[in-house]
Scaffold this motif. Structure first.
Motif, mmCIF file in Angstrom:
data_model
loop_
_atom_site.group_PDB
_atom_site.id
_atom_site.type_symbol
_atom_site.label_atom_id
_atom_site.label_comp_id
_atom_site.label_asym_id
_atom_site.label_seq_id
_atom_site.Cartn_x
_atom_site.Cartn_y
_atom_site.Cartn_z
ATOM 1 N N SER A 1 0.838 -1.199 0.000
ATOM 2 C CA SER A 1 0.000 0.000 0.000
ATOM 3 C C SER A 1 0.872 1.247 0.000
ATOM 4 N N GLN B 1 -0.238 3.772 1.610
ATOM 5 C CA GLN B 1 -0.558 4.309 2.945
ATOM 6 C C GLN B 1 0.425 3.722 3.962
ATOM 7 N N PHE C 1 -1.110 1.732 6.827
ATOM 8 C CA PHE C 1 -2.182 0.827 6.415
ATOM 9 C C PHE C 1 -2.333 -0.322 7.407
ATOM 10 N N ILE D 1 -11.898 -2.074 4.356
ATOM 11 C CA ILE D 1 -10.820 -1.803 3.408
ATOM 12 C C ILE D 1 -11.038 -2.602 2.118
ATOM 13 N N GLY E 1 -6.102 5.127 -6.370
ATOM 14 C CA GLY E 1 -7.118 4.985 -5.339
ATOM 15 C C GLY E 1 -8.178 3.951 -5.640
ATOM 16 N N ASP F 1 -7.321 0.107 -1.567
ATOM 17 C CA ASP F 1 -6.522 0.582 -0.430
ATOM 18 C C ASP F 1 -5.178 -0.119 -0.383
#
Length: 313
Positions: free
Chosen positions: A108, A110, A113, A120, A159, A162
Protein backbone atom coordinates in the motif's frame (compact mmCIF):
# COMPACT_ATOMS: atom_id res chain seq x y z
CA UNK A 1 24.97 -28.51 -29.83
CA UNK A 2 23.95 -25.02 -30.92
CA UNK A 3 26.15 -22.67 -32.88
CA UNK A 4 23.68 -19.84 -32.24
CA UNK A 5 22.58 -18.22 -28.95
CA UNK A 6 20.01 -19.99 -26.75
CA UNK A 7 16.74 -18.18 -27.47
CA UNK A 8 14.67 -17.55 -24.34
CA UNK A 9 10.91 -17.10 -24.73
CA UNK A 10 9.34 -14.85 -22.10
CA UNK A 11 6.32 -12.72 -21.38
CA UNK A 12 7.01 -9.06 -22.04
CA UNK A 13 6.21 -7.68 -18.58
CA UNK A 14 9.00 -6.05 -16.57
CA UNK A 15 8.92 -8.83 -13.98
CA UNK A 16 9.04 -11.58 -16.60
CA UNK A 17 11.91 -9.82 -18.34
CA UNK A 18 13.78 -9.47 -15.03
CA UNK A 19 13.39 -13.21 -14.44
CA UNK A 20 14.53 -14.02 -17.97
CA UNK A 21 17.53 -11.68 -17.73
CA UNK A 22 18.47 -13.47 -14.50
CA UNK A 23 18.31 -16.83 -16.29
CA UNK A 24 20.33 -15.39 -19.19
CA UNK A 25 23.04 -14.14 -16.83
CA UNK A 26 23.41 -17.60 -15.25
CA UNK A 27 23.64 -19.22 -18.68
CA UNK A 28 26.15 -16.61 -19.83
CA UNK A 29 28.30 -17.32 -16.76
CA UNK A 30 28.29 -20.98 -17.81
CA UNK A 31 29.57 -20.02 -21.25
CA UNK A 32 26.21 -20.28 -23.01
CA UNK A 33 25.26 -17.18 -25.05
CA UNK A 34 21.60 -16.15 -25.01
CA UNK A 35 18.98 -14.06 -26.81
CA UNK A 36 15.73 -12.93 -25.17
CA UNK A 37 12.47 -13.18 -27.17
CA UNK A 38 9.56 -11.32 -25.50
CA UNK A 39 5.97 -12.18 -26.46
CA UNK A 40 2.38 -11.63 -25.35
CA UNK A 41 0.22 -14.38 -23.84
CA UNK A 42 -3.57 -14.65 -23.53
CA UNK A 43 -3.26 -13.79 -19.84
CA UNK A 44 -1.47 -10.56 -20.74
CA UNK A 45 -3.94 -9.55 -23.44
CA UNK A 46 -7.30 -10.36 -21.79
CA UNK A 47 -7.52 -8.05 -18.78
CA UNK A 48 -11.27 -7.45 -18.57
CA UNK A 49 -12.01 -10.89 -17.10
CA UNK A 50 -10.71 -12.82 -14.11
CA UNK A 51 -8.33 -15.72 -14.72
CA UNK A 52 -11.08 -18.11 -13.61
CA UNK A 53 -13.42 -16.73 -16.29
CA UNK A 54 -10.83 -16.93 -19.08
CA UNK A 55 -10.99 -20.65 -18.41
CA UNK A 56 -8.07 -21.86 -20.52
CA UNK A 57 -5.16 -23.69 -18.96
CA UNK A 58 -1.75 -22.17 -19.50
CA UNK A 59 -3.03 -18.61 -19.98
CA UNK A 60 0.49 -17.28 -19.28
CA UNK A 61 2.44 -20.10 -20.94
CA UNK A 62 0.75 -21.39 -24.11
CA UNK A 63 2.27 -18.91 -26.59
CA UNK A 64 5.74 -19.52 -25.15
CA UNK A 65 5.25 -23.28 -25.45
CA UNK A 66 4.14 -22.94 -29.07
CA UNK A 67 7.38 -21.11 -29.86
CA UNK A 68 9.29 -24.10 -28.43
CA UNK A 69 7.35 -26.48 -30.66
CA UNK A 70 8.01 -24.40 -33.77
CA UNK A 71 11.72 -24.29 -32.96
CA UNK A 72 11.68 -20.50 -32.77
CA UNK A 73 13.01 -20.58 -29.21
CA UNK A 74 14.95 -23.11 -27.13
CA UNK A 75 13.74 -22.34 -23.60
CA UNK A 76 10.56 -20.82 -22.13
CA UNK A 77 10.99 -18.92 -18.85
CA UNK A 78 7.98 -18.93 -16.53
CA UNK A 79 6.99 -18.00 -13.02
CA UNK A 80 6.65 -21.54 -11.66
CA UNK A 81 3.23 -20.76 -10.19
CA UNK A 82 1.88 -20.02 -13.71
CA UNK A 83 2.84 -23.42 -15.16
CA UNK A 84 -0.13 -25.75 -15.69
CA UNK A 85 -0.22 -28.92 -13.60
CA UNK A 86 0.26 -31.28 -16.57
CA UNK A 87 3.00 -30.61 -19.13
CA UNK A 88 2.38 -31.75 -22.73
CA UNK A 89 4.37 -34.91 -23.59
CA UNK A 90 6.56 -33.15 -26.15
CA UNK A 91 7.78 -30.61 -23.57
CA UNK A 92 9.56 -30.86 -20.21
CA UNK A 93 10.40 -28.74 -17.19
CA UNK A 94 14.17 -28.74 -17.31
CA UNK A 95 15.03 -26.67 -14.24
CA UNK A 96 13.70 -24.73 -11.27
CA UNK A 97 15.80 -21.86 -9.97
CA UNK A 98 16.44 -21.39 -6.27
CA UNK A 99 13.28 -20.22 -4.60
CA UNK A 100 12.73 -16.70 -3.28
CA UNK A 101 10.78 -16.05 -0.05
CA UNK A 102 7.34 -17.59 -0.65
CA UNK A 103 4.98 -15.32 1.33
CA UNK A 104 2.09 -13.23 0.12
CA UNK A 105 2.44 -9.57 1.13
CA UNK A 106 0.12 -6.58 1.44
CA UNK A 107 1.33 -3.54 -0.49
CA UNK A 108 0.00 0.00 0.00
CA UNK A 109 1.02 3.63 -0.49
CA UNK A 110 -0.56 4.31 2.94
CA UNK A 111 2.31 4.06 5.41
CA UNK A 112 -0.06 3.35 8.32
CA UNK A 113 -2.18 0.83 6.41
CA UNK A 114 -3.92 -1.67 8.71
CA UNK A 115 -5.28 -4.84 7.14
CA UNK A 116 -7.58 -5.37 10.15
CA UNK A 117 -9.47 -2.10 9.57
CA UNK A 118 -13.12 -2.80 8.62
CA UNK A 119 -14.22 -2.01 5.08
CA UNK A 120 -10.82 -1.80 3.41
CA UNK A 121 -10.64 -2.76 -0.28
CA UNK A 122 -7.91 -5.23 -1.25
CA UNK A 123 -7.03 -5.83 -4.88
CA UNK A 124 -6.08 -9.32 -6.05
CA UNK A 125 -6.64 -11.50 -9.11
CA UNK A 126 -6.08 -14.74 -7.16
CA UNK A 127 -9.03 -16.97 -6.30
CA UNK A 128 -6.95 -18.48 -3.46
CA UNK A 129 -6.09 -15.09 -1.94
CA UNK A 130 -9.72 -13.90 -2.12
CA UNK A 131 -10.92 -17.02 -0.31
CA UNK A 132 -8.21 -16.83 2.36
CA UNK A 133 -8.92 -13.13 2.94
CA UNK A 134 -12.62 -13.93 3.41
CA UNK A 135 -11.64 -16.52 6.01
CA UNK A 136 -8.96 -14.65 7.97
CA UNK A 137 -9.99 -11.01 7.33
CA UNK A 138 -13.78 -11.17 6.90
CA UNK A 139 -14.19 -7.41 7.46
CA UNK A 140 -12.13 -6.64 4.34
CA UNK A 141 -13.55 -6.40 0.81
CA UNK A 142 -11.79 -7.69 -2.30
CA UNK A 143 -11.79 -6.50 -5.92
CA UNK A 144 -10.37 -7.92 -9.13
CA UNK A 145 -6.89 -6.58 -9.92
CA UNK A 146 -5.56 -7.80 -13.29
CA UNK A 147 -2.53 -6.62 -15.22
CA UNK A 148 1.21 -6.65 -14.66
CA UNK A 149 2.70 -5.40 -11.40
CA UNK A 150 3.24 -1.83 -12.61
CA UNK A 151 -0.33 -1.61 -13.94
CA UNK A 152 -1.74 -2.80 -10.62
CA UNK A 153 0.44 -0.37 -8.67
CA UNK A 154 -0.77 2.48 -10.90
CA UNK A 155 -4.37 1.50 -10.15
CA UNK A 156 -3.49 1.40 -6.45
CA UNK A 157 -1.95 4.87 -6.60
CA UNK A 158 -5.09 6.14 -8.36
CA UNK A 159 -7.12 4.98 -5.34
CA UNK A 160 -8.93 2.05 -6.94
CA UNK A 161 -7.87 -0.06 -3.92
CA UNK A 162 -6.52 0.58 -0.43
CA UNK A 163 -3.92 -2.14 -0.87
CA UNK A 164 -2.87 -5.02 -3.10
CA UNK A 165 -2.12 -8.59 -2.06
CA UNK A 166 0.84 -9.90 -4.07
CA UNK A 167 3.66 -12.42 -4.01
CA UNK A 168 6.71 -11.13 -2.15
CA UNK A 169 8.99 -12.48 -4.88
CA UNK A 170 7.66 -10.16 -7.58
CA UNK A 171 7.47 -7.13 -5.29
CA UNK A 172 11.05 -7.69 -4.16
CA UNK A 173 12.45 -8.38 -7.63
CA UNK A 174 10.94 -5.14 -8.91
CA UNK A 175 12.32 -3.14 -5.97
CA UNK A 176 9.05 -2.19 -4.26
CA UNK A 177 9.94 -3.51 -0.79
CA UNK A 178 9.25 -0.10 0.81
CA UNK A 179 5.54 -0.47 -0.05
CA UNK A 180 5.14 -3.73 1.91
CA UNK A 181 2.93 -3.09 4.96
CA UNK A 182 2.20 -6.69 6.03
CA UNK A 183 3.87 -10.03 5.34
CA UNK A 184 1.19 -12.72 5.58
CA UNK A 185 2.31 -15.89 7.41
CA UNK A 186 2.90 -18.81 5.07
CA UNK A 187 1.36 -21.29 7.53
CA UNK A 188 -2.03 -19.50 7.19
CA UNK A 189 -1.78 -17.89 3.76
CA UNK A 190 -0.18 -20.98 2.26
CA UNK A 191 1.13 -20.02 -1.20
CA UNK A 192 0.11 -21.58 -4.49
CA UNK A 193 2.23 -24.32 -6.01
CA UNK A 194 5.56 -22.95 -7.23
CA UNK A 195 5.35 -19.42 -5.84
CA UNK A 196 8.78 -17.81 -5.61
CA UNK A 197 10.56 -20.00 -8.16
CA UNK A 198 11.36 -19.57 -11.85
CA UNK A 199 10.67 -22.57 -14.11
CA UNK A 200 12.60 -23.33 -17.29
CA UNK A 201 10.81 -25.36 -19.98
CA UNK A 202 12.18 -26.91 -23.16
CA UNK A 203 11.23 -29.28 -25.94
CA UNK A 204 11.97 -32.92 -25.13
CA UNK A 205 13.78 -33.03 -28.47
CA UNK A 206 16.36 -30.39 -27.56
CA UNK A 207 19.91 -31.78 -27.73
CA UNK A 208 20.57 -33.87 -24.59
CA UNK A 209 24.08 -32.53 -24.08
CA UNK A 210 22.79 -28.96 -24.24
CA UNK A 211 19.95 -29.79 -21.83
CA UNK A 212 22.49 -31.18 -19.35
CA UNK A 213 24.56 -27.96 -19.55
CA UNK A 214 21.44 -25.82 -19.06
CA UNK A 215 20.29 -27.86 -16.09
CA UNK A 216 23.74 -27.69 -14.47
CA UNK A 217 23.77 -23.90 -14.87
CA UNK A 218 20.22 -23.25 -13.63
CA UNK A 219 18.68 -26.04 -11.56
CA UNK A 220 18.51 -25.81 -7.76
CA UNK A 221 18.14 -29.41 -6.60
CA UNK A 222 16.38 -28.71 -3.28
CA UNK A 223 13.86 -26.36 -4.90
CA UNK A 224 13.30 -28.89 -7.70
CA UNK A 225 12.45 -31.65 -5.20
CA UNK A 226 10.01 -29.39 -3.38
CA UNK A 227 8.36 -28.40 -6.66
CA UNK A 228 8.01 -32.07 -7.65
CA UNK A 229 5.98 -32.63 -4.47
CA UNK A 230 3.86 -29.50 -4.93
CA UNK A 231 3.19 -30.14 -8.61
CA UNK A 232 2.21 -33.77 -7.94
CA UNK A 233 -0.27 -32.39 -5.39
CA UNK A 234 -1.74 -29.98 -7.94
CA UNK A 235 -1.86 -32.61 -10.69
CA UNK A 236 -3.75 -35.02 -8.40
CA UNK A 237 -6.16 -32.26 -7.37
CA UNK A 238 -6.72 -31.57 -11.07
CA UNK A 239 -6.61 -27.90 -10.26
CA UNK A 240 -5.13 -24.88 -11.98
CA UNK A 241 -4.65 -21.25 -11.07
CA UNK A 242 -8.43 -20.74 -10.92
CA UNK A 243 -8.89 -23.29 -8.11
CA UNK A 244 -8.23 -22.06 -4.53
CA UNK A 245 -5.79 -24.83 -3.65
CA UNK A 246 -2.42 -24.30 -2.02
CA UNK A 247 0.73 -26.31 -1.29
CA UNK A 248 4.14 -25.54 0.16
CA UNK A 249 6.97 -28.04 0.41
CA UNK A 250 9.96 -27.35 2.65
CA UNK A 251 12.82 -29.37 4.09
CA UNK A 252 12.63 -30.25 7.79
CA UNK A 253 15.53 -30.64 10.22
CA UNK A 254 15.85 -34.35 9.42
CA UNK A 255 16.27 -33.65 5.68
CA UNK A 256 12.81 -34.88 4.75
CA UNK A 257 10.31 -32.93 2.67
CA UNK A 258 7.35 -31.52 4.60
CA UNK A 259 4.33 -30.77 2.43
CA UNK A 260 1.47 -28.57 3.65
CA UNK A 261 -1.36 -28.73 1.11
CA UNK A 262 -5.03 -27.96 1.06
CA UNK A 263 -8.12 -26.41 -0.47
CA UNK A 264 -10.53 -23.66 0.55
CA UNK A 265 -14.05 -22.91 -0.65
CA UNK A 266 -14.71 -19.65 -2.50
CA UNK A 267 -16.52 -18.26 0.55
CA UNK A 268 -13.63 -19.12 2.84
CA UNK A 269 -15.93 -21.05 5.15
CA UNK A 270 -14.70 -24.56 4.28
CA UNK A 271 -10.98 -25.17 4.70
CA UNK A 272 -9.19 -28.51 4.43
CA UNK A 273 -5.46 -28.89 4.88
CA UNK A 274 -3.03 -31.67 5.65
CA UNK A 275 0.68 -31.95 6.46
CA UNK A 276 2.83 -34.98 5.73
CA UNK A 277 6.56 -35.68 5.39
CA UNK A 278 8.58 -38.08 3.24
CA UNK A 279 12.16 -38.57 2.05
CA UNK A 280 13.12 -36.37 -0.95
CA UNK A 281 13.21 -39.42 -3.25
CA UNK A 282 9.47 -39.86 -2.59
CA UNK A 283 8.54 -36.24 -3.36
CA UNK A 284 5.94 -37.00 -6.02
CA UNK A 285 4.32 -39.76 -3.97
CA UNK A 286 4.12 -37.31 -1.08
CA UNK A 287 2.29 -34.78 -3.23
CA UNK A 288 -0.22 -37.37 -4.40
CA UNK A 289 -0.80 -38.62 -0.83
CA UNK A 290 -1.54 -35.14 0.54
CA UNK A 291 -3.91 -34.42 -2.36
CA UNK A 292 -5.68 -37.75 -1.88
CA UNK A 293 -6.23 -36.90 1.80
CA UNK A 294 -7.64 -33.46 0.97
CA UNK A 295 -9.94 -34.84 -1.74
CA UNK A 296 -11.24 -37.66 0.46
CA UNK A 297 -11.88 -35.37 3.44
CA UNK A 298 -14.22 -32.95 1.70
CA UNK A 299 -12.09 -31.59 -1.12
CA UNK A 300 -14.01 -33.40 -3.85
CA UNK A 301 -17.26 -31.80 -2.63
CA UNK A 302 -15.65 -28.33 -2.50
CA UNK A 303 -14.36 -28.67 -6.06
CA UNK A 304 -17.77 -29.83 -7.28
CA UNK A 305 -19.39 -26.83 -5.56
CA UNK A 306 -16.91 -24.41 -7.16
CA UNK A 307 -17.53 -25.84 -10.62
CA UNK A 308 -21.27 -25.68 -10.11
CA UNK A 309 -21.06 -22.03 -9.00
CA UNK A 310 -19.10 -21.23 -12.16
CA UNK A 311 -21.53 -23.11 -14.39
CA UNK A 312 -18.95 -25.73 -15.36
CA UNK A 313 -21.31 -28.68 -14.78
Amino acid sequence: MLSTPIRLATRASRLALWQTEHVASLLNQAGLPTEIVPMQTVGDQVLDRSLAKIGAKGVFTEELEESLRRGETHLAIHSAKDVQSTIPPDLELLAFLEREQVNDVVVSFQEDFDISKPGILLGTSSTRRKALLRRFYPLANTAEARGNLQTRLRKLQEGQYDALVLAYAGVHRMGYDTLIRHTLPANKFVPPVGQGSIAVESSRFLDNELKAKIKQALDHAATHRCLLAERAFLRTMEGGCSIPSFALATYDAAGDIRLHGGLISLSGEEYIDFVQTAPPAQAEGLGMAVADYVLSHGGTAILASIREQRGEL
